[in-house]
Design an enzyme around this catalytic site. Structure first.
Site, mmCIF file in Angstrom:
data_model
loop_
_atom_site.group_PDB
_atom_site.id
_atom_site.type_symbol
_atom_site.label_atom_id
_atom_site.label_comp_id
_atom_site.label_asym_id
_atom_site.label_seq_id
_atom_site.Cartn_x
_atom_site.Cartn_y
_atom_site.Cartn_z
ATOM 1 N N HIS A 166 -1.934 21.222 8.621
ATOM 2 C CA HIS A 166 -3.258 20.761 8.149
ATOM 3 C C HIS A 166 -3.128 19.768 6.991
ATOM 4 O O HIS A 166 -4.027 19.655 6.160
ATOM 5 C CB HIS A 166 -4.139 21.938 7.704
ATOM 6 C CG HIS A 166 -4.135 23.101 8.641
ATOM 7 N ND1 HIS A 166 -5.048 23.236 9.660
ATOM 8 C CD2 HIS A 166 -3.289 24.162 8.738
ATOM 9 C CE1 HIS A 166 -4.786 24.359 10.331
ATOM 10 N NE2 HIS A 166 -3.711 24.921 9.799
ATOM 11 N N SER A 287 -0.976 -7.895 -2.131
ATOM 12 C CA SER A 287 -2.410 -8.152 -2.033
ATOM 13 C C SER A 287 -2.686 -9.503 -2.675
ATOM 14 O O SER A 287 -2.051 -9.879 -3.660
ATOM 15 C CB SER A 287 -3.175 -7.055 -2.771
ATOM 16 O OG SER A 287 -4.451 -7.529 -3.148
ATOM 17 N N LYS A 293 -0.120 -4.173 -5.890
ATOM 18 C CA LYS A 293 -0.085 -3.528 -4.581
ATOM 19 C C LYS A 293 1.065 -3.929 -3.685
ATOM 20 O O LYS A 293 1.540 -5.049 -3.707
ATOM 21 C CB LYS A 293 -1.411 -3.777 -3.842
ATOM 22 C CG LYS A 293 -2.543 -3.028 -4.501
ATOM 23 C CD LYS A 293 -3.729 -2.913 -3.610
ATOM 24 C CE LYS A 293 -3.486 -1.909 -2.512
ATOM 25 N NZ LYS A 293 -4.680 -1.718 -1.698
ATOM 26 N N GLU A 300 0.567 -0.013 9.541
ATOM 27 C CA GLU A 300 -0.835 0.006 9.960
ATOM 28 C C GLU A 300 -1.015 -0.721 11.293
ATOM 29 O O GLU A 300 -1.787 -0.295 12.157
ATOM 30 C CB GLU A 300 -1.720 -0.640 8.893
ATOM 31 C CG GLU A 300 -1.769 0.181 7.614
ATOM 32 C CD GLU A 300 -2.395 -0.601 6.464
ATOM 33 O OE1 GLU A 300 -3.456 -0.198 6.007
ATOM 34 O OE2 GLU A 300 -1.833 -1.617 6.039
#
Ligand code: ARG
Length: 467
Positions: A166, A287, A293, A300
């Site tokens: 979980h 970024s 970042k 992704e």
């Protein structure tokens, strides 16, 4: 008005607002597949050479005609490979583009190539050959990905990390064990690929339009020449069947699902909050606005490619589901789905192999996280069963009280003083602290396939030998 109706090539008055061209041009546009099936040129030419050779061997065409045909086809092959071939949409597809060029190159002998075959068995052949090669490539790529995981697993057979259910801390495991879970997944994908290669290893050529042919062809000869185990056994099924393409897409969808779960884990692990891994610069981006970042874009995109692959699988299943036997033109729509999925799958496997090989593993962060969240609670319960003779259910209850106490004190289980533990159960001794560390926890899980480093090493050896 009169002008409009007499000129069928110009915009039609009924749908002229939408379409710039007339019905002939629209027919050509919906009908032609050359835009995508030119990818099959090498398979088409190989198939034609095998077919012509067989026709001559069987005395169906002359040896001279066969020689001219083979020579012409080889010329076309080099023309296409060197970019000196003009594909024409009027000629619809790769089969007719090649045949028309052959006629220009060698004259009337070209007309004998299409004896005892049809574009229906020809396209089934070309596409099967293409899918077979793609499956072989996929097998290789999965082997590289598995090898990358085996190396990381070996390196991290002892590195402790939290195991989750979980996505909540469950029990400590090793990073090596976690890597080996992916080896199992991609290993299953690879066996599915191997099985699919065996499954499709039958030659369709010679089924002709759907009924076979009256010419004395030798389908075993062409099957052998093209590297197939044997010819297909039913000519109707042969030209109706696209199971091999659907199997490729199903395998791609399952592998894609695995790759996507891995991608998701990498996305989570590489957040500053987790900090378990750091992606190499080669597999991340910055970024344009936030200088701090480092984004896991490749992971992704792998996650997203899986959506495309699933789409292709559903598309082809849907294209095929209502078709009567045998061939229908609907089946021409099979190729783009498979080509697109193959490209996505290749990219996804390659990107993941690179990421797994390159990423830096922060074992200190993993270990710290492994100990938090009372991850050794099960070890305390097991100790009570083993050393104090409690039934597991009672041990579970006692441990629950210990966890609640630790929680209220804001400390770890291992930080509770013995007096506190003994107040919960008098049989607890200071030996219990040996099992409350994460290292002891993982080392104790020696059951077959368990997370103990000794077990993980056995599984690594198994997979190294299995390759
Ligand atoms: N371009 C067609 C395809 O990809 C080739 C087969 C055409 N056969 C036919 N009977 N029209 O399916």
């Amino acid at each position: 008005m009169a002008d409009d109706t007499t000129d069928t090539k110009s915009s039609n008055q009924m749908w002229g607002g939408r379409f710039a061209s007339g019905p002939d041009a629209i027919m050509e546009e919906i009908n032609a597949s050359i835009g995508f099936d030119k990818k099959l040129f090498a398979q088409d030419i190989r198939g034609s050479i095998a077919h012509a050779t067989m026709l001559a061997h069987q005395g169906i065409i002359s040896a001279e005609d066969k020689d001219k045909i083979v020579h012409g086809l080889n010329t076309i092959l080099s023309e296409i490979e060197s970019g000196n071939f003009e594909f024409s949409r009027q000629l619809e597809d790769i089969h007719m583009n090649v045949e028309a060029r052959l006629a220009t190159l060698i004259g009337p002998a070209a007309g004998r190539l299409h004896t005892a075959r049809s574009r229906n068995d020809q396209v089934a052949l070309d596409f099967r050959l293409w899918v077979k090669e793609e499956l072989q490539k996929t097998e290789q790529m999965l082997t590289h990905l598995i090898a990358a995981f085996l190396d990381r697993a070996e390196e991290h057979a002892e590195s402790v990390m939290p195991g989750f259910t979980h996505l909540q801390t469950a029990q400590p495991v090793t990073f090596g064990h976690h890597c080996m879970a992916y080896v199992e997944m991609f290993g299953r994908d690879r066996s599915r690929v191997r099985h699919a290669i065996e499954h499709l290893d039958e030659s369709p050529i010679g089924a002709a339009a759907l009924a076979g042919t009256g010419y004395p062809i030798d389908r075993h000869m062409t099957a052998k020449a093209l590297g197939f185990r044997e010819p297909t056994r039913n000519s109707i099924d042969t030209v109706s069947d696209r199971d091999f393409a659907i199997e490729f897409l199903s395998i791609a969808a399952i592998a894609g699902m695995h790759l996507s779960r891995l991608a998701e884990e990498i996305v989570i692990w590489s957040t500053p909050q987790f900090g378990f891994v750091r992606l190499s610069d080669a597999f991340s981006t910055g970024s344009s606005i936030m200088p701090q970042k480092k984004n896991p874009d490749a992971a992704e995109l792998v996650r997203a490619k899986t959506g495309r692959i699933n789409g292709s699988l559903v598309a082809l299943l849907t294209i095929m589901k209502g078709l009567p036997l045998a061939y229908s033109k609907d089946m021409q729509e099979d190729k783009e789905q498979v080509f697109d999925a193959a490209e996505s799958l290749e990219l996804a496997i390659a990107a993941m192999t690179g990421m797994v090989r390159d990423m830096t593993v922060n074992t200190a962060r993993m270990k710290a996280a492994a100990g938090s969240g009372y991850s050794t609670a099960t070890d305390l319960a097991d100790w009570l069963v083993r050393e104090a003779g409690l039934p597991f259910r009672d041990a579970h209850h006692v441990t629950g009280r210990a966890v609640a106490l630790a929680e209220s004190k804001g400390c770890d289980l291992a930080e509770l003083p013995l007096s506190d533990l003994q107040a919960i159960h008098p049989d607890i001794t200071d030996k219990v602290y040996d099992v409350l560390t994460v290292e002891a926890s993982v080392a104790s899980r020696k059951s077959f396939g368990g997370t103990a480093p000794s077990e993980v090493r056995k599984q690594i050896a198994f997979w190294r030998a299995r390759n």
